[in-house]
Design an enzyme around this catalytic site. Structure first.
Site, PDB file in Angstrom:
ATOM      1  N   GLU A 198     -84.438  21.856  12.354  1.00 43.97           N
ATOM      2  CA  GLU A 198     -84.772  23.824  12.614  1.00 43.97           C
ATOM      3  C   GLU A 198     -86.423  23.906  12.762  1.00 43.97           C
ATOM      4  O   GLU A 198     -87.329  24.542  11.834  1.00 43.97           O
ATOM      5  CB  GLU A 198     -84.115  24.010  11.639  1.00 43.97           C
ATOM      6  CG  GLU A 198     -82.285  24.217  11.811  1.00 43.97           C
ATOM      7  CD  GLU A 198     -81.502  24.710  10.913  1.00 43.97           C
ATOM      8  OE1 GLU A 198     -81.697  25.827   9.986  1.00 43.97           O
ATOM      9  OE2 GLU A 198     -79.988  24.892  11.616  1.00 43.97           O
ATOM     10  N   GLU A 241     -75.362  20.727  13.785  1.00 48.91           N
ATOM     11  CA  GLU A 241     -75.114  21.552  12.526  1.00 48.91           C
ATOM     12  C   GLU A 241     -74.230  22.699  13.432  1.00 48.91           C
ATOM     13  O   GLU A 241     -75.197  22.923  14.033  1.00 48.91           O
ATOM     14  CB  GLU A 241     -76.154  21.997  11.992  1.00 48.91           C
ATOM     15  CG  GLU A 241     -77.133  21.298  11.144  1.00 48.91           C
ATOM     16  CD  GLU A 241     -77.867  21.968  10.389  1.00 48.91           C
ATOM     17  OE1 GLU A 241     -78.031  23.233   9.837  1.00 48.91           O
ATOM     18  OE2 GLU A 241     -78.726  21.027   9.608  1.00 48.91           O
TER      19      GLU A 241
END
Length: 458
Positions: free
Chosen positions: A188, A292
């Site tokens: 991320e 995710e």
């Protein structure tokens, strides 16, 4: 057995057979997170506070036992029996390098990662190594072990040099391991300018390929794996990873179907969001892998049944697009995990975690309404005086909450958390760590059955 590789829009094994990686993220282990194991703020700040209370020797005793107990052969057996074929393993760089001795690899850091990759491989389960916290912090939040709201990684070449060096060491260590499906080098990324991350990926890919030309690379898009405009070429043997958390599945999520903070969410909207987030992969003909996703659970059976429906709908969508996935997360203290810690840890730290929840100190567990009366004047002030303020990545309301609840209040809670270790003997410390062993955990059976049914259907 040879390494997995990318062939068009699929991952394939040595026979050319399709391997669709589906499994879990091992959050809270080699990269600890506040909502997963119950502490406050970020990992390094928590560890420093606990070290001050326990002293170095007993600190090492507790945390090494925690890492040993958190994932054992029993956990690997459970995942294999569910039909899981992949575990994404988040790692904090601090296991392999220290800030006071940069560029010096800590070989001892490999011992637990080697152990778990080996156990999983023995059961036919692949691992994806995910560097979840990079030197200087690659995004603005706690899960990159960031004690501030500034992602300094993108501002300092020195941090980037260290990340490249660390990945060269990791790649050299695992280059011949066929049960490592590949490397997820930056979890991320949050580069506010969007100008640094692309050239850095170019540099990192080149360095990794020089050491290990064979393993698949799993590359997250910018802005928390949602923006793929930073990629100017499709690297060979690479999966571009999206994250796909559903709005209705957040802690502050509303009814499903229904509105969450003014935005409608139903199955059609889930599919539209997924299609938007995977446009780059479909246009480039590369594999789709959701690194995710997964709802937060509340303990309210009616609400949680809606969260399970969110998950069922997402899995059906992933199946329709032949997307691989890694649900977040395998084990925690009750918010999302397939299994949840028990034992003396939950007894001793339960009241502290209740206080954290009341204050909304954990970003991931916050409904954004805790201590609403106290914070309302501040939100009004920001709205009135700075109506055009729109800070990266999620805007003014989230930024204000992050600074006040999830940094200031969270850091103020740290001494209270650490003090709960005070006065415990070695046996009691080991019992706390062993509370995360599967034998002491409770299983979220509806979630386990839901996932196992999906995995067995295809």
């Amino acid at each position: 057995m040879t390494l997995l590789r990318v062939s068009g829009s699929r991952l394939v094994d040595e026979t050319g057979g399709t391997v669709r990686l589906r499994g879990v993220g091992l959050g809270g282990w080699l990269n600890m997170e506040n909502f997963i194991t119950g502490y406050a703020a970020d990992e390094s700040s928590m560890r420093a506070a606990v070290l001050e209370v326990l002293g170095e020797e007993r600190y090492e005793l507790f945390f090494d036992r925690f890492l040993t107990s958190f994932f054992t052969e029993a956990d690997a057996d459970l995942l294999r029996d569910m039909g899981v074929n992949c575990v994404r393993i988040p790692v904090n760089y601090r296991h392999f390098e220290t800030d006071d001795r940069p560029m010096e690899i800590v070989e001892r850091g490999f011992r637990h990662l080697d152990r778990v990759i080996g156990m999983l491989g023995e059961r036919g389960v692949y691992s994806v190594i995910d560097l979840h916290a990079l030197p200087g912090a690659q995004n603005q939040h706690w899960h990159s072990d960031n004690p501030t709201h500034v992602a300094s990684f993108w501002q300092h070449r020195h941090f980037q040099d260290r990340a490249v060096h660390l990945w060269e060491a990791l790649a050299d260590h695992y280059k011949d391991n066929p049960w490592v499906a590949g490397y997820n080098p930056i979890n991320e990324p949050g580069d506010p300018s969007g100008r640094v991350v692309g050239p850095f990926y170019d540099r990192l890919v080149k360095a990794l390929r020089a050491v290990d030309p064979g393993h698949v690379l799993f590359l997250d898009g910018n802005t928390y794996s949602t923006d793929f405009s930073v990629f100017h070429e499709v690297y060979e043997n690479t999966v571009f990873v999206c994250h796909d958390y559903a709005l209705a599945g957040f802690a502050h999520g509303g009814p499903y179907p229904g509105f969450t903070r003014g935005e409608w969410c139903d199955r059609d909207e889930l599919e539209r969001t997924f299609a938007r987030r995977t446009t780059f992969q479909r246009e480039t003909g590369t594999p789709i892998w959701v690194g995710e996703f997964g709802p937060v659970y509340t303990g309210d059976p009616a609400v949680d049944e809606q969260r399970y429906q969110v998950l069922r709908d997402q899995l059906e969508i992933f199946d329709a697009y032949e997307a691989g996935w890694s649900i977040w997360t395998y084990k925690d203290v009750g918010l999302q995990g397939l299994v949840c810690a028990g034992g003396s840890y939950m007894e001793r730290f339960g009241p502290f975690m209740a206080k954290k929840k009341r204050l909304g100190a954990d970003r991931w567990g916050s409904t954004m309404e805790e201590t609403a009366g106290e914070l309302a004047p501040l939100h009004r002030l920001i709205d009135t005086e700075f109506p055009s303020w729109d800070p990266y990545p999620w805007g003014a309301r989230y930024q204000t909450d992050d600074l006040i609840r999830h940094i200031l209040i969270a850091q103020a809670l740290l001494p209270e958390y650490a003090d709960l270790f005070r006065g415990l003997d070695d046996g009691e410390l080991l019992a706390l760590a062993d509370s995360f062993a599967l034998s002491h955990c409770t299983r979220r059976e509806p979630l386990i059955r839901l996932l196992a049914d999906n995995l067995s259907a295809r």
